[in-house]
Design an enzyme around this catalytic site. Structure first.
Site, PDB file in Angstrom:
ATOM      1  N   ASP A 138      88.856-108.264  19.894  1.00 35.56           N
ATOM      2  CA  ASP A 138      89.144-108.454  18.468  1.00 35.56           C
ATOM      3  C   ASP A 138      90.389-107.655  18.113  1.00 35.56           C
ATOM      4  O   ASP A 138      90.317-106.516  17.646  1.00 35.56           O
ATOM      5  CB  ASP A 138      87.949-108.086  17.574  1.00 35.56           C
ATOM      6  CG  ASP A 138      86.891-109.178  17.565  1.00 35.56           C
ATOM      7  OD1 ASP A 138      87.048-110.164  18.306  1.00 35.56           O
ATOM      8  OD2 ASP A 138      85.902-109.036  16.821  1.00 35.56           O
ATOM      9  N   ASN A 171      85.668-112.364  20.290  1.00 36.64           N
ATOM     10  CA  ASN A 171      85.486-113.698  19.716  1.00 36.64           C
ATOM     11  C   ASN A 171      86.639-114.082  18.798  1.00 36.64           C
ATOM     12  O   ASN A 171      86.925-115.254  18.616  1.00 36.64           O
ATOM     13  CB  ASN A 171      84.151-113.794  18.974  1.00 36.64           C
ATOM     14  CG  ASN A 171      84.004-112.726  17.927  1.00 36.64           C
ATOM     15  OD1 ASN A 171      84.131-111.539  18.235  1.00 36.64           O
ATOM     16  ND2 ASN A 171      83.752-113.114  16.695  1.00 36.64           N
ATOM     17  N   HIS A 256      83.245-107.080  24.974  1.00 34.73           N
ATOM     18  CA  HIS A 256      83.298-107.139  23.513  1.00 34.73           C
ATOM     19  C   HIS A 256      81.926-107.037  22.841  1.00 34.73           C
ATOM     20  O   HIS A 256      81.698-106.175  21.997  1.00 34.73           O
ATOM     21  CB  HIS A 256      84.017-108.405  23.046  1.00 34.73           C
ATOM     22  CG  HIS A 256      84.234-108.410  21.571  1.00 34.73           C
ATOM     23  ND1 HIS A 256      85.008-107.451  20.944  1.00 34.73           N
ATOM     24  CD2 HIS A 256      83.753-109.212  20.587  1.00 34.73           C
ATOM     25  CE1 HIS A 256      84.994-107.672  19.633  1.00 34.73           C
ATOM     26  NE2 HIS A 256      84.246-108.729  19.398  1.00 34.73           N
ATOM     27  N   HIS A 266      75.319-109.192  14.353  1.00 35.96           N
ATOM     28  CA  HIS A 266      75.430-109.516  15.796  1.00 35.96           C
ATOM     29  C   HIS A 266      74.223-109.037  16.600  1.00 35.96           C
ATOM     30  O   HIS A 266      74.304-108.900  17.817  1.00 35.96           O
ATOM     31  CB  HIS A 266      76.718-108.938  16.399  1.00 35.96           C
ATOM     32  CG  HIS A 266      77.960-109.413  15.722  1.00 35.96           C
ATOM     33  ND1 HIS A 266      78.244-110.749  15.554  1.00 35.96           N
ATOM     34  CD2 HIS A 266      78.997-108.734  15.157  1.00 35.96           C
ATOM     35  CE1 HIS A 266      79.403-110.864  14.916  1.00 35.96           C
ATOM     36  NE2 HIS A 266      79.876-109.670  14.663  1.00 35.96           N
TER      37      HIS A 266
HETATM   38 FE    FE Z   1      85.269-107.883  15.243  1.00 34.41          FE
HETATM   39 MN    MN Z   2      83.860-109.570  17.397  1.00 33.69          MN
END
Ligand code: FE
Ligand code: MN
Length: 388
Positions: A138, A171, A256, A266
């Site tokens: 990211d 992502n 990540h 998440h």
């Molecule tokens: Fe992020």
């Molecule tokens: Mn992320």
């Protein structure tokens, strides 16, 4: 060129490719004496609404042998045919491989973005003067809006031109699919960043490993295939087998999406990858697992399969670099494995002190100076590092 390419409308990128640029680096071991010259390649890309500039890649120190470990390298970048050059810049090469090069200081950043918080993180991490940076995904938060890659590049260049930054993808590096199968695509990431994946036997820029000082560092791809029949899994198995703990007593993994996360955001996303790969990393006595994705800080105890275990790795979630989506404030009841968690921006410093002792520090951005907000001394039992 095949038929379908010929029919394509020409783009700014095509005209850049016709310019025959000569990306060049001049470098030397003393300032003002840039006696070595290397020429590389350039590329570019176009999407429906965006044309990149020339993206230049030059590798130095391959022909004529590697650069001297620990040396200061003075260099400038430009085009030797056009005679256009940057100012002279400098960086320090990694020390020789092996435990005698410890202590070594790793700077840890996740989910950096390009906000006022990102700038604060960069300021604070510079103050702590790490030897290199791991950025665990990211980066620009371009999310398909490509001019954001250019502004992000300008933001970080004063740092990346002086200090080695190593990346793995998050992502937010995934592009809107460019094919009918909706295959995750990393167009900008792959075109702009060259990590040395071939050196570790990997077939993909999305996962690779490298050695620095007394550490073997493995960058995994949360968004590449990771099943037991995947190329990534097979490569990881091979890579772990090749580690010599006498040369690199520390093994650090970056990725990540965290495997240990007690934040609502998440939650559980890394679980499939964890169940597949965690036994392998545990068997090989991995010391630290660094991740991001959750926009907050969380550090675990030594843990394996959600149980406290002296030989399990310590997980550090450092997804608090300063992204534009904001912090993740909501948590589940704190599990036993979770040592400390806090939704604040910041960065991590991992000091590998000698073969068995390391010190990890988290710095919260809140004050005008880097503030030590969590600090833990890690003493590794060498018996944990024997492959089972
Ligand atoms: Fe992020
Ligand atoms: Mn992320």
């Amino acid at each position: 060129m095949n038929e379908s390419n010929k029919k394509k409308k020409s783009t700014v990128c095509d005209s850049i490719l016709d310019m025959n640029l000569v990306p060049s680096i001049e470098w030397g071991y003393s300032s003002g004496a840039l006696v070595h010259q290397h020429v590389g390649e350039y590329t570019c890309y176009a999407t429906v609404a965006y044309d990149s500039g020339a993206l230049n890649h030059v590798t130095i120190g391959e022909r004529g042998g590697p650069l001297k470990p620990g040396a200061t390298i003075y260099y400038r970048v430009g085009d030797k045919v056009k005679g256009v050059w940057s100012d002279e810049l400098e960086f320090t090469m990694a020390p020789p491989r092996g435990p005698s090069s410890l202590p070594y200081r790793l700077g840890l950043i996740g989910d950096l973005g390009q906000t006022e918080h990102s700038l604060e993180t960069l300021d604070h991490i510079r103050f702590n003067n790490p030897d290199s940076i791991m950025l665990v995904g990211d980066m620009s938060y371009a999310d398909g809006y490509h001019p954001r890659w250019d502004t992000w590049g300008r933001m970080v260049s004063e740092h990346t031109s002086r200090l080695v930054w190593m990346y793995t993808e998050g992502n937010h590096e995934i592009e809107a699919s460019h094919d009918k199968y909706h295959t995750p695509d990393f167009l900008a990431y792959l075109k702009r960043f060259k990590m040395p994946f071939e050196h570790s036997g990997s077939h993909s820029q999305l996962y690779y490993s490298y050695d620095v000082a007394g550490a073997h560092i493995i960058m995994l791809g949360s968004y590449a295939k990771y099943g037991k029949d995947s190329d990534q899994y097979a490569w990881l198995e091979q890579d772990l087998m090749k580690i010599n703990r006498r040369i690199t007593p520390w093994v650090i993994v970056g990725m990540h999406a965290p495997w240990y996360n007690s934040n609502h955001n998440h939650y559980g996303e890394g679980e499939e990858m964890r169940t597949i790969m965690e036994p392998l990393l545990y068997q090989h006595g991995v010391d630290f697992i660094i991740s991001g994705h959750v926009h907050a800080y969380e550090r675990s105890e030594h843990v394996y399969d959600f149980r406290l275990d002296e030989c399990g790795p310590m997980h550090i979630n450092i997804g608090d670099g300063g992204n534009r989506e904001g912090l993740d404030f909501d948590y589940y009841k704190q599990p036993d494995w979770s040592a400390l968690r806090e939704p604040s921006y910041g960065h991590g410093i991992l000091d590998l002190l000698n073969e068995t002792h390391a010190e990890f520090t988290w710095y919260r951005n809140k004050d005008s100076v880097p503030e030590t907000s969590d600090i833990v001394m890690v003493l590794r039992n060498p018996n944990c590092r024997t492959a089972l």
